[in-house]
Design a protein around this motif. Structure first.
Motif, mmCIF file in Angstrom:
data_model
loop_
_atom_site.group_PDB
_atom_site.id
_atom_site.type_symbol
_atom_site.label_atom_id
_atom_site.label_comp_id
_atom_site.label_asym_id
_atom_site.label_seq_id
_atom_site.Cartn_x
_atom_site.Cartn_y
_atom_site.Cartn_z
ATOM 1 N N CYS A 242 1.112 -1.290 -0.101
ATOM 2 C CA CYS A 242 -0.244 0.415 0.130
ATOM 3 C C CYS A 242 0.570 1.520 0.248
ATOM 4 C CB CYS A 242 -0.863 0.386 1.151
ATOM 5 S SG CYS A 242 -1.874 1.248 1.627
ATOM 6 N N GLY A 243 1.296 1.725 -0.949
ATOM 7 C CA GLY A 243 2.385 3.160 -0.980
ATOM 8 C C GLY A 243 1.243 4.145 -1.163
ATOM 9 N N ALA A 244 0.614 4.367 -1.230
ATOM 10 C CA ALA A 244 -0.350 6.250 -1.124
ATOM 11 C C ALA A 244 0.024 6.821 -0.764
ATOM 12 C CB ALA A 244 -1.826 5.744 -1.004
ATOM 13 N N CYS A 245 0.390 6.684 0.673
ATOM 14 C CA CYS A 245 1.445 8.082 1.115
ATOM 15 C C CYS A 245 2.747 8.117 0.744
ATOM 16 C CB CYS A 245 1.678 7.426 2.826
ATOM 17 S SG CYS A 245 2.306 6.298 3.201
ATOM 18 N N PHE B 18 12.312 6.453 -3.987
ATOM 19 C CA PHE B 18 12.308 4.877 -3.326
ATOM 20 C C PHE B 18 11.644 3.984 -3.605
ATOM 21 C CE2 PHE B 18 15.809 8.248 -0.956
ATOM 22 C CZ PHE B 18 17.051 7.730 -1.831
ATOM 23 N N LEU B 19 10.601 4.465 -4.035
ATOM 24 C CA LEU B 19 9.330 3.282 -4.029
ATOM 25 C C LEU B 19 9.781 2.485 -5.049
ATOM 26 C CD1 LEU B 19 6.317 2.551 -2.397
ATOM 27 C CD2 LEU B 19 5.737 4.186 -4.266
ATOM 28 N N GLU B 20 9.724 1.368 -4.844
ATOM 29 C CA GLU B 20 9.678 -0.146 -5.748
ATOM 30 C C GLU B 20 8.104 -0.935 -6.059
ATOM 31 O OE1 GLU B 20 11.556 -0.105 -8.203
ATOM 32 O OE2 GLU B 20 13.428 1.066 -8.014
ATOM 33 N N ASN B 21 7.119 -0.940 -6.402
ATOM 34 C CA ASN B 21 6.138 -2.238 -6.566
ATOM 35 C C ASN B 21 5.778 -2.209 -5.749
ATOM 36 O OD1 ASN B 21 7.916 -3.303 -9.203
ATOM 37 N ND2 ASN B 21 8.838 -4.979 -7.341
#
Length: 251
Positions: free
Chosen positions: A71-74, A152-155
């Motif tokens: 859950c990467g919304a933030c 830095f976000l991955e998948n």
């Protein structure tokens, strides 16, 4: 002469009330001069403990943490990082494989280009320098709408999770994740932490006679690279930094 007679290390012990728990700290700390960013592991570990306490207190009130892996919304929000954290993140990028470094730096550049084209940069700089929370909040909503994932976000997961900023560690929600994805700040319910370490780090990072409040938007990390490295506070004995930190924490 007093400095020469000072012991090479000191044992620091403290007990601090954090929410519903008392946290005991005991550490043998060197008197060798260190930069503030070298103390980050201690600040990160204590932040993790505070978050653990905050989660327990929330769950005791019948709340449930909504955050989950993937859950990467933030991770598309306007993330503040202390200037000391900025130095540590730059060091982290420097030791990445060359191809990975190139990709991360390219992502930062793309995000900055989008920010510049959206006309947010000038307002963002003014808001950070004045620490205008209301303006930062409004800019943060506009920032989120640009849909710029953290470099830095991955998948949908943080690729630097053990080294992630304190503000990321301190952000947990108990409301429906859909509100996070919509950037609906009135409906997003965050875990209320009994203490926050990030503002203390910002204060300790702040340079005298320098603009800003000791923090910067993560998006501007690479554009501030030279100043972060050159203008960081001078090294101090580690024990002095720790005592100053504990003094701030106890207030």
């Amino acid at each position: 002469m007093a400095e020469q007679n000072r012991p090479q290390a000191e044992t620091i012990e403290a007990e601090i009330r954090i929410g519903s728990e008392s946290v005991r700290l005991s550490a043998r700390i060197s008197n060798d001069p260190v930069y503030l960013h070298e103390m980050l592991p201690l600040f990160q570990n204590l932040t993790n403990k505070i978050v653990e306490i905050g989660v327990k207190e929330a769950e005791a009130r019948g709340k449930r943490i909504s955050c989950r892996n993937g859950c990467g919304a933030c991770c598309s929000q306007l993330v503040p990082v202390g200037e000391a954290e900025g130095v540590a993140l730059l060091d982290l990028i420097d030791v990445m494989p060359a191809a990975r470094q190139t990709e991360i730096r390219a992502r930062f550049l793309r995000n900055m280009t989008v920010l510049r084209q959206a006309g947010l940069l000038e307002n963002l700089d003014r808001a950070v320098i004045s620490n205008d929370r209301e303006r930062l909040r409004a800019i943060g909503i506009d920032y989120f709408k640009l849909n710029m994932p953290c470099p830095f976000l991955e998948n949908q997961s943080c690729s630097i999770h053990p080294s992630r900023p304190l503000s990321c560690r301190e952000f947990l929600v108990v409301s429906d994740p859909l509100y996070c994805a919509r950037s609906d700040p009135e409906r997003v319910e965050c875990v209320a932490l009994p203490k926050r370490i990030s503002p203390i780090l910002y204060t300790m990072s702040q340079q005298k006679n320098q603009p800003g409040k000791g923090f910067l938007p993560l998006a501007q990390l690479l554009t501030r690279e030279q100043s972060l490295r050159e203008d960081q506070p001078s090294p101090e004995p580690a024990v002095d930094l720790l005592k100053r930190f504990l003094g701030n924490l106890a207030n």
